[in-house]
Motif scaffolding. Structure first.
Motif, short mmCIF file in Angstrom:
data_model
loop_
_atom_site.label_atom_id
_atom_site.label_comp_id
_atom_site.label_asym_id
_atom_site.label_seq_id
_atom_site.Cartn_x
_atom_site.Cartn_y
_atom_site.Cartn_z
N ALA A 1 9.30 0.93 -2.73
CA ALA A 1 7.91 0.56 -2.44
C ALA A 1 7.82 -0.85 -1.88
O ALA A 1 7.02 -1.12 -0.96
CB ALA A 1 7.06 0.71 -3.70
N ASP A 2 8.63 -1.79 -2.40
CA ASP A 2 8.62 -3.17 -1.89
C ASP A 2 9.08 -3.19 -0.43
O ASP A 2 8.49 -3.92 0.40
CB ASP A 2 9.55 -4.05 -2.73
N ALA A 3 10.11 -2.40 -0.09
CA ALA A 3 10.59 -2.36 1.29
C ALA A 3 9.54 -1.74 2.20
O ALA A 3 9.33 -2.20 3.34
CB ALA A 3 11.90 -1.57 1.37
N VAL A 4 8.86 -0.72 1.71
CA VAL A 4 7.80 -0.08 2.50
C VAL A 4 6.67 -1.07 2.76
O VAL A 4 6.14 -1.16 3.88
CB VAL A 4 7.27 1.18 1.78
N ALA A 5 6.27 -1.83 1.74
CA ALA A 5 5.19 -2.82 1.91
C ALA A 5 5.58 -3.87 2.95
O ALA A 5 4.73 -4.28 3.77
CB ALA A 5 4.86 -3.47 0.57
N GLU A 6 6.85 -4.28 2.94
CA GLU A 6 7.31 -5.26 3.93
C GLU A 6 7.24 -4.66 5.34
O GLU A 6 6.82 -5.32 6.29
CB GLU A 6 8.74 -5.69 3.60
N TRP A 7 7.68 -3.40 5.46
CA TRP A 7 7.62 -2.72 6.76
C TRP A 7 6.17 -2.58 7.22
O TRP A 7 5.85 -2.82 8.40
CB TRP A 7 8.28 -1.35 6.63
N GLN A 8 5.26 -2.21 6.33
CA GLN A 8 3.85 -2.06 6.68
C GLN A 8 3.25 -3.38 7.16
O GLN A 8 2.45 -3.40 8.10
CB GLN A 8 3.07 -1.51 5.47
N ASP A 9 3.64 -4.46 6.52
CA ASP A 9 3.14 -5.77 6.94
C ASP A 9 3.58 -6.07 8.38
O ASP A 9 2.79 -6.55 9.19
CB ASP A 9 3.67 -6.84 5.98
N ASP A 10 4.85 -5.76 8.68
CA ASP A 10 5.35 -6.00 10.04
C ASP A 10 4.64 -5.12 11.07
O ASP A 10 4.53 -5.51 12.24
CB ASP A 10 6.86 -5.72 10.09
N ARG A 11 4.16 -3.96 10.65
CA ARG A 11 3.50 -3.04 11.58
C ARG A 11 1.99 -3.27 11.66
O ARG A 11 1.29 -2.59 12.40
CB ARG A 11 3.75 -1.59 11.16
N GLY A 12 1.48 -4.20 10.87
CA GLY A 12 0.04 -4.45 10.88
C GLY A 12 -0.74 -3.41 10.11
O GLY A 12 -1.93 -3.19 10.37
N LEU A 13 -0.10 -2.81 9.12
CA LEU A 13 -0.73 -1.79 8.28
C LEU A 13 -1.05 -2.36 6.90
O LEU A 13 -0.45 -3.36 6.48
CB LEU A 13 0.20 -0.59 8.12
N PRO A 14 -1.97 -1.74 6.18
CA PRO A 14 -2.23 -2.18 4.81
C PRO A 14 -0.94 -2.11 3.98
O PRO A 14 -0.23 -1.10 4.01
CB PRO A 14 -3.28 -1.18 4.31
N GLU A 15 -0.64 -3.16 3.22
CA GLU A 15 0.62 -3.25 2.47
C GLU A 15 0.49 -2.56 1.12
O GLU A 15 0.39 -3.19 0.07
CB GLU A 15 1.01 -4.72 2.29
N THR A 16 0.50 -1.24 1.15
CA THR A 16 0.28 -0.46 -0.08
C THR A 16 1.58 -0.06 -0.76
O THR A 16 1.57 0.28 -1.95
CB THR A 16 -0.50 0.82 0.26
#
Length: 409
Positions: free
Chosen positions: A204-219
């Motif tokens: 989940a932490d890696a997904v949140a980091e990826w979402q941040d880089d993509r401009g998505l909500p960091e869920t």
């Protein structure tokens, strides 16, 4: 009436089966003569005369028709006058022509028309409700981690994998789709988690980091529709919606293909045996260059009839990839083109072969060869194998490489 019955009555052979019997050829012997000749008690001069009259009638038709259906090869060989019996010899009555038994590789090949392109197109649709705010152009190539399209300003990201996204992924879940997601995250440079079937807090932490880089909500949770999985990089084939169009779950957005050149071939259902997944084929390009290919997909398609009352037809659709960088480069100059594809149904290596026309049909069934040694001939029974390119695989006692056998003119 069969071709053999017609020939036994002196009727001409059917077109394509060989030399037609002339009047008097294949005529019946006087009672008792046949047995005496086979026993070797008929005077030699009389035997030679009769052999000259009947040789063409007894020899197998000039060409054998090789029938291939459902993977079984059979030779339709017609012998006039009822064929011969094995083991007999005759002096001074040599066949009109001869051939040698050769050792070679036989390949049963079939050619088919193919269409060079990028293989079958697949559809990418939205799994979310909203408005299309960005789309790629037809012909664009999209790789791992890049956007396929955007809905309400949020990118829908391409990742690689054979398993389609079918659920929201979040902590506590397990499965192959979790491993597939983690594999992509690792390939995109994210770490701190173990690539396995478990969606942990580290995942989940890696997904949140990826979402941040993509401009998505960091869920830390990947909702259904945020990622599209494909086998590899894709080429946009066509757009099925426009920027500004509303979309909803299941709505079609675009179609895509792979980025490598591929050939699509349609075969009749009876030729299904030619197209085994993984089978190697040869592709002839429009400039006559040949390149290697490999069957990657085989599927059954139903083609509707062209006119009213026409029945639908079952076809086999085969996708062939061009294997190797050299093959891809050779095909690069052709966007779409008609090509020839050569399938190999069966191969026999290092086998003894003769021309099909050398086969004789035996009275007792099966086939034989008229073996020529010096001034005598012997009818030797043989077993037949693969038929290909006008030759047939043979084996039997006394049949070896270099053996001379009789042939029709």
């Amino acid at each position: 009436m069969t071709a053999q019955e017609e020939l036994s009555k002196g009727a001409p052979a059917e077109p394509g089966t060989g030399v037609a019997a002339e009047p008097g050829e294949g005529a019946a012997m006087e009672p008792g003569e046949e047995g005496r000749e086979e026993a070797g008690v008929v005077p030699a001069g009389e035997r030679r005369s009769r052999r000259r009259r009947g040789r063409r009638g007894r020899r197998v038709a000039v060409a054998a028709a090789v029938v291939v259906a459902g993977g079984i090869a059979a030779a339709a060989v017609v012998a006039a006058g009822g064929g011969g019996s094995p083991g007999g010899t005759a002096a001074g009555a040599l066949p009109p022509a001869t051939a040698k038994v050769t050792r070679q590789t036989l390949a049963d090949t079939r050619d088919a028309d193919g269409q060079l392109g990028y293989g079958p197109a697949r559809t990418a649709g939205s799994r979310a409700r909203g408005t299309l705010t960005w789309l790629p152009d037809s012909g664009d190539r999209v790789t791992r981690g890049r956007s396929l399209f955007e809905v309400d300003g949020d990118p829908v990201t391409l990742m690689y994998g054979s398993m389609p996204a079918y659920r929201t992924l979040q902590s506590g879940m397990e499965g192959r789709d979790v491993r597939q997601l983690e594999t992509n995250l690792r390939r995109l440079g994210y770490d701190g988690f173990t690539v396995d079937d478990e969606y942990t807090a580290d995942t989940a932490d890696a997904v949140a980091e990826w979402q941040d880089d993509r401009g998505l909500p960091e869920t830390g949770t990947v909702p259904l529709g945020q990622v599209v999985f494909a086998d590899g990089a894709v080429r946009i084939e066509a757009l099925e919606a426009a920027v500004g169009d509303p979309v909803q779950p299941g709505g079609r957005v675009l179609s895509y293909t792979g980025t490598d050149k591929a050939v699509t071939v349609e075969l009749e259902a009876a030729d299904r045996r030619l197209a085994e997944k993984g089978a190697k084929v040869e592709i002839t390009l429009p400039d006559e260059r040949t390149v290697a290919g490999r069957v990657t997909e085989v599927s059954t398609v139903i083609e509707p009839g062209e006119g009213e009352g026409d029945e639908s037809q079952t076809m086999i659709e085969v996708i062939v990839e061009l294997t190797g960088e050299e093959a891809q480069q050779a095909a690069d100059e052709y966007a779409l083109a008609a090509v020839d594809v050569t399938f190999t149904a069966e191969t026999k290596e290092n086998v003894l072969t003769v021309p099909v026309a050398a086969l004789l049909a035996l009275r007792e069934g099966g086939f034989g060869l008229e073996v020529v040694r010096g001034g005598t001939t012997t009818l030797v029974p043989v077993r037949t194998g693969l038929f290909a390119d006008g030759r047939v695989e043979v084996s039997g006692n006394g049949i070896a490489e270099g053996t001379v056998v009789g042939m029709p003119k």
